[in-house]
Design an enzyme around this catalytic site. Structure first.
Site, PDB file in Angstrom:
ATOM      1  N   MET A   1      18.150   8.360 -52.941  1.00 31.08           N
ATOM      2  CA  MET A   1      19.528   8.363 -53.425  1.00 31.08           C
ATOM      3  C   MET A   1      20.471   8.589 -52.243  1.00 31.08           C
ATOM      4  O   MET A   1      20.107   9.227 -51.277  1.00 31.08           O
ATOM      5  CB  MET A   1      19.702   9.488 -54.439  1.00 31.08           C
ATOM      6  CG  MET A   1      20.795   9.232 -55.445  1.00 31.08           C
ATOM      7  SD  MET A   1      21.179  10.697 -56.381  1.00 31.08           S
ATOM      8  CE  MET A   1      20.018  10.604 -57.702  1.00 31.08           C
ATOM      9  N   CYS A   2      21.653   8.053 -52.310  1.00 30.62           N
ATOM     10  CA  CYS A   2      22.713   8.315 -51.337  1.00 30.62           C
ATOM     11  C   CYS A   2      24.025   8.138 -52.090  1.00 30.62           C
ATOM     12  O   CYS A   2      24.034   7.601 -53.196  1.00 30.62           O
ATOM     13  CB  CYS A   2      22.713   7.316 -50.180  1.00 30.62           C
ATOM     14  SG  CYS A   2      21.344   7.522 -49.018  1.00 30.62           S
TER      15      CYS A   2
END
Lengths: 298, 239
Positions: A1-2
């Site tokens: 995730m980012c």
């Protein structure tokens, strides 16, 4: 995730608030990427012959005065240097190839984060709210910016592997996702004489797209070509001297939402990044569909 | 002989302002304090895209969320009637068991994913993978649905008043889909079938419940051709 964020200010009267509007966006996206953060901000344009170089040093108390003295000794001219701890933005009229060759020989510990006439870059490891405070992001002014909060999957957690990535001049990209064929892209670009600075997948995507624009593609054409050649999951947000561009892969595996008002275009991975913005209740909110091109002009 | 059970006098409506209280306080109330409290309606202010709003409810109650929700709004809902007066992020009403969830705006990806029962109504558009692996939920979408909707749908009904994207109903089991607009493409093993009287009556019932003014005869039925039910070693990965 980012987490990704972007902001383009349409109303010239609000350009001084670019940083202060963005910091809560970045902070809200810290949950998606708590380990590194960075941004590229587009400010006023330098004259044709001038360049600015965003530099990263390995220590907060780096002796920038010594670096400046060495620069003057080598080039025989004064340089404007703005220091924020381990980052400095140096403005001069030395061409990129000459300057970069010199810095590599004389100051191998320094890393050139960005080159251009409009763009400054700050990126580092640490919690995004700490990174924002470290470099006074809230005081930044300009026309547009892109920012990123990182949760690493494809390469180590180091400052040079934080986003945004850059290639060429005034071209930067932030990425949520992972590219599956970065080494194939890399091999192809290395044959064209393009050099890589990290083993990061996003760097491959950035250098590919920037290479296409130098080969004559418009940004839009380069992105269309990217849909065919870049395999993997991505939401990309790209900044150039006068554009912001947003695309998602064919499966739209990574999120993005856009809020547009008369005053600004704001982009975030999730709505909560945008909830505090002025006039958000009346903004046009939408999510880009897979492989749609969304490009905004400054 | 049992003594008199103490009752706590409370108002029938309880307000949670998420600008002041964390989502966890709201959900702890819904899980542990709602039953027996006399509260019949919960109003949630300033949701501002927070995740997990009103997940895991297991008691009849009316909930109004005044703004945009984040991920998993009303996930696992049982018995409650939830209205979002705005848009929602990924996975609204995921794994819902019963009750109703209504979204007045648009829903992001995977709306109603793996839902077992109840009704999910989205007045705007739903994004990709709407109803993925649905297991008995009814979903009614006022606008369009994105690509790969109802992928591996096992049971339940998806009614789409607008268009459907690519790969609709790929690898369907027994979920049935009804589409009023254009279908960009059907997924593997999904096929269009004639509407039966039972289909028309079912769609009419769901449209009425959702409050959408369309005629059930405008809808096409999509269901599984059931050719993927058994492994075919000769298929050579061509479906």
């Amino acid at each position: 995730m980012c987490g990704i964020v972007g902001l383009l200010i349409k109303n010239p009267a609000m350009r001084g608030q670019l940083g202060s509007l963005m910091v809560p966006m970045l902070a809200e996206m810290a949950a998606r990427g708590p380990e590194s953060a960075g941004l590229a901000v587009f400010t006023g344009e330098l004259p044709e012959g001038d360049r600015k170089y965003s530099l990263y040093a390995p220590a907060w108390d780096y002796p920038w005065a010594d670096f400046e003295a060495a620069f003057i000794k080598r080039f025989g001219v004064e340089a404007q240097i703005v220091v924020k701890g381990n980052h400095a933005v140096l403005t001069c009229d030395e061409p990129a190839d000459v300057f970069k060759h010199w810095i590599k020989e004389a100051f191998p510990a320094l890393h050139v984060l960005a080159t251009g006439r409009v763009m400054d870059i700050y990126k580092d490891i640490g919690h995004p709210t700490d990174v924002a405070k470290r470099y006074d992001f809230s005081k930044l002014a300009g026309t547009h910016l892109i920012g990123h909060t990182r949760m690493a999957t494809e390469s180590a957690v180091t400052p040079d592997r934080a986003h945004p990535f850059t290639a060429g001049e005034d071209f930067c990209l932030v990425h949520n996702g992972s590219i599956s064929n970065p080494y194939m892209i890399r091999r192809k670009l290395e044959h064209q004489g393009i050099r890589f600075e990290t083993d990061n997948d996003t760097e491959a995507a950035t250098r590919f797209l920037e290479w296409r624009t130098r080969e004559g593609d418009s940004l839009e054409q380069a992105l269309e070509r990217g849909f065919k050649e870049l395999d993997g999951f991505y939401t990309f947000l790209i900044g150039t001297e006068n554009k912001l561009a947003l695309v998602r892969d064919a499966f739209a595996c990574k999120p993005a939402i856009v809020a547009e008002t008369e005053d600004y275009v704001a982009i975030g991975s999730e709505f909560r990044a945008l909830a505090h913005l002025p006039g958000i209740d009346h903004a046009n909110l939408f999510e880009p569909m897979p492989e749609e091109l969304h490009v905004w002009q400054v | 002989m049992a003594g008199v059970t103490a009752t706590v006098p409370t108002a029938a409506t309880r307000v949670f302002d998420l600008a002041d209280a964390p989502v966890r306080a709201l959900n702890q109330f819904l899980h542990h304090e709602l039953r027996g409290s006399g509260v019949q309606r919960v109003e949630i202010l300033n949701p501002n895209g927070a995740h997990n709003i009103a997940v895991g409810i297991d008691h009849p109650v009316t909930i109004d969320i005044q703004g945009h929700g984040g991920y998993y709004v009303a996930g696992m809902n049982k018995h409650a009637d939830v209205t979002v007066h705005g848009n929602v992020g990924w996975g609204v009403a995921e794994n819902m068991m019963s009750g109703t969830v209504r979204v007045k705006g648009f829903a992001s990806e995977s709306a109603g994913a793996t839902g077992h029962g109840g009704t999910l109504i989205i007045e705007g558009d739903a994004s990709l993978r709407c109803g993925i692996s649905m297991k008995g939920i009814d979903i009614v979408v006022g606008g369009r649905v994105g690509n790969f909707s109802a992928f591996m749908g096992q049971a339940g009904r998806l009614v789409v008043c607008g268009d459907a994207g690519d790969g609709l109903g790929d690898s369907l089991y027994e979920a049935v889909l009804y589409v009023r607009g254009k279908i960009k493409s059907l997924g593997a093993d999904a096929q269009e079938e004639p509407m039966t009287e039972a289909d028309l009556a079912g769609v009419a019932d769901l449209l009425k419940k959702a409050g959408f003014p369309y005629d059930p005869t405008e809808f096409k039925r999509v269901a599984s051709a059931r050719s993927l039910y058994h492994w075919n070693a000769d298929a050579n990965q061509e479906y």
